[in-house]
Write an enzyme that holds these catalytic residues in place. Sequence first.
Site, PDB file in Angstrom:
ATOM      1  N   HIS A   8       0.826  -1.212   0.000  1.00  0.00           N
ATOM      2  CA  HIS A   8       0.000   0.000   0.000  1.00  0.00           C
ATOM      3  C   HIS A   8       0.860   1.262   0.000  1.00  0.00           C
ATOM      4  CE1 HIS A   8      -2.911   2.723   2.392  1.00  0.00           C
ATOM      5  NE2 HIS A   8      -3.434   2.578   1.177  1.00  0.00           N
ATOM      6  N   ARG A   9       0.744   2.051  -1.043  1.00  0.00           N
ATOM      7  CA  ARG A   9       1.568   3.268  -1.225  1.00  0.00           C
ATOM      8  C   ARG A   9       3.061   2.910  -1.176  1.00  0.00           C
ATOM      9  NH1 ARG A   9      -1.628   7.290   3.043  1.00  0.00           N
ATOM     10  NH2 ARG A   9      -3.653   6.278   2.811  1.00  0.00           N
ATOM     11  N   GLU A  35       0.536  -0.692  -4.782  1.00  0.00           N
ATOM     12  CA  GLU A  35      -0.580   0.238  -4.945  1.00  0.00           C
ATOM     13  C   GLU A  35      -0.035   1.650  -4.836  1.00  0.00           C
ATOM     14  OE1 GLU A  35      -4.058   2.737  -3.316  1.00  0.00           O
ATOM     15  OE2 GLU A  35      -2.065   2.434  -2.495  1.00  0.00           O
ATOM     16  N   ASP A  37      -1.243   6.126  -5.597  1.00  0.00           N
ATOM     17  CA  ASP A  37      -2.348   7.068  -5.801  1.00  0.00           C
ATOM     18  C   ASP A  37      -1.916   8.168  -6.768  1.00  0.00           C
ATOM     19  OD1 ASP A  37      -3.979   5.994  -3.445  1.00  0.00           O
ATOM     20  OD2 ASP A  37      -2.117   6.609  -2.451  1.00  0.00           O
ATOM     21  N   HIS A  50      -0.753  10.773  -2.038  1.00  0.00           N
ATOM     22  CA  HIS A  50      -2.059  10.314  -1.559  1.00  0.00           C
ATOM     23  C   HIS A  50      -3.071  11.441  -1.401  1.00  0.00           C
ATOM     24  CE1 HIS A  50      -5.125   9.273   1.444  1.00  0.00           C
ATOM     25  NE2 HIS A  50      -5.138   8.127   0.786  1.00  0.00           N
ATOM     26  N   GLU A 112      -4.460   3.785  -8.215  1.00  0.00           N
ATOM     27  CA  GLU A 112      -5.706   4.359  -7.701  1.00  0.00           C
ATOM     28  C   GLU A 112      -5.851   5.787  -8.209  1.00  0.00           C
ATOM     29  OE1 GLU A 112      -6.414   4.551  -3.404  1.00  0.00           O
ATOM     30  OE2 GLU A 112      -8.120   5.878  -3.829  1.00  0.00           O
ATOM     31  N   LYS A 114      -7.354   9.207  -7.917  1.00  0.00           N
ATOM     32  CA  LYS A 114      -7.937   9.959  -6.783  1.00  0.00           C
ATOM     33  C   LYS A 114      -8.883  11.048  -7.285  1.00  0.00           C
ATOM     34  CE  LYS A 114      -6.276   8.317  -2.861  1.00  0.00           C
ATOM     35  NZ  LYS A 114      -7.241   7.707  -1.945  1.00  0.00           N
ATOM     36  N   ASP A 230       0.316  -1.985   4.450  1.00  0.00           N
ATOM     37  CA  ASP A 230       1.499  -1.131   4.675  1.00  0.00           C
ATOM     38  C   ASP A 230       2.706  -1.979   5.050  1.00  0.00           C
ATOM     39  OD1 ASP A 230      -0.120   1.135   4.376  1.00  0.00           O
ATOM     40  OD2 ASP A 230      -0.528   1.291   6.529  1.00  0.00           O
TER      41      ASP A 230
HETATM   42  O1  G3P Z   1      -6.394   1.190  -2.671  1.00  0.00           O
HETATM   43  C1  G3P Z   1      -6.587   0.939  -1.334  1.00  0.00           C
HETATM   44  C2  G3P Z   1      -6.422   2.166  -0.499  1.00  0.00           C
HETATM   45  O2  G3P Z   1      -5.299   2.835  -0.944  1.00  0.00           O
HETATM   46  C3  G3P Z   1      -7.608   3.081  -0.553  1.00  0.00           C
HETATM   47  O3  G3P Z   1      -7.533   4.103   0.375  1.00  0.00           O
HETATM   48  O4  G3P Z   1      -7.061   6.339   1.173  1.00  0.00           O
HETATM   49  O5  G3P Z   1      -5.281   4.618   1.307  1.00  0.00           O
HETATM   50  O6  G3P Z   1      -5.922   5.572  -0.893  1.00  0.00           O
HETATM   51  P1  G3P Z   1      -6.391   5.191   0.496  1.00  0.00           P
HETATM   52 MG    MG Z   2      -4.809   4.382  -2.349  1.00  0.00          MG
END
Ligand code: G3P
Ligand code: MG
Length: 248
Positions: A8-9, A35, A37, A50, A112, A114, A230
Amino acid sequence: MRTNIIAHRGSRSTHPENTLEAFSEAIRVKSDGIELDVHLSKDGEVVVIHDETTNRTTGVAGIVAEMSLAELKELDAGSFFSPNFAASKIPTLVEVLELLDQVGFNGILNIELKTDKTAYVGIVQKVYRFVQAKSRNYSVVYSSFNYDTLIEMKKIDDQNQIALLFETNNRNLIELDGCYPVEAWHPHYKWAKLRLLNEVPNLPMRVWTVNDSDDIRYFIKAKVAAIITDYPERALEIRATMVVEEKV
Ligand code: G3P
Ligand code: MG
């Protein structure tokens, strides 16, 4: 079916989120996926960050959509995490794609979009163009909380894999299936935990953000398609242990 581990990120627990350093670490620990953003800068560059604003991750107040790429590049995107990362920058999507090429990444790239708070006109076309320009060894999944963005992505190319993000809503899986013709669901883990007790999803589920060790075990046991975490290294270790346990 093996549950994929998606960072994640990037490896957000060990490196500043959404930076090349975080993605490199995710690749180093052999995450199955990454992943990130994306937003658009004032001059129309696709940037990886993000928030809609720069304050939290750079310490400088600003709105991404109102800043040029040059202005965003001046910011320190690492010190908020640790002084060791003071040289980290906000990357462009193209820079991340170049990194993936360099290391021969062959997992899942989850982009992702945004667009749930800011419209970012043209972002879908730009992202698609940049991805298509690469001869990729990896698969791409486009996700968004904004369903219209996903439909736009699908209209450009029906080979595009789209996944709907949602936090909590009252819909059950069957209702969701009827409402949203997507390839996968990306639900918040609390929603997924509740639903999986009684329902079997008929689309792949990639659940976020699963950080607690017991939750990681829970979702791997539930055989979801992926967890977005994470802590990719921790999740990979847990999965490896579970595979060994299954064989005994
Ligand atoms: O893609 C999963 C997650 O990243 C969605 O929420 O706010 O962390 O981008 P957020
Ligand atoms: Mg995300």
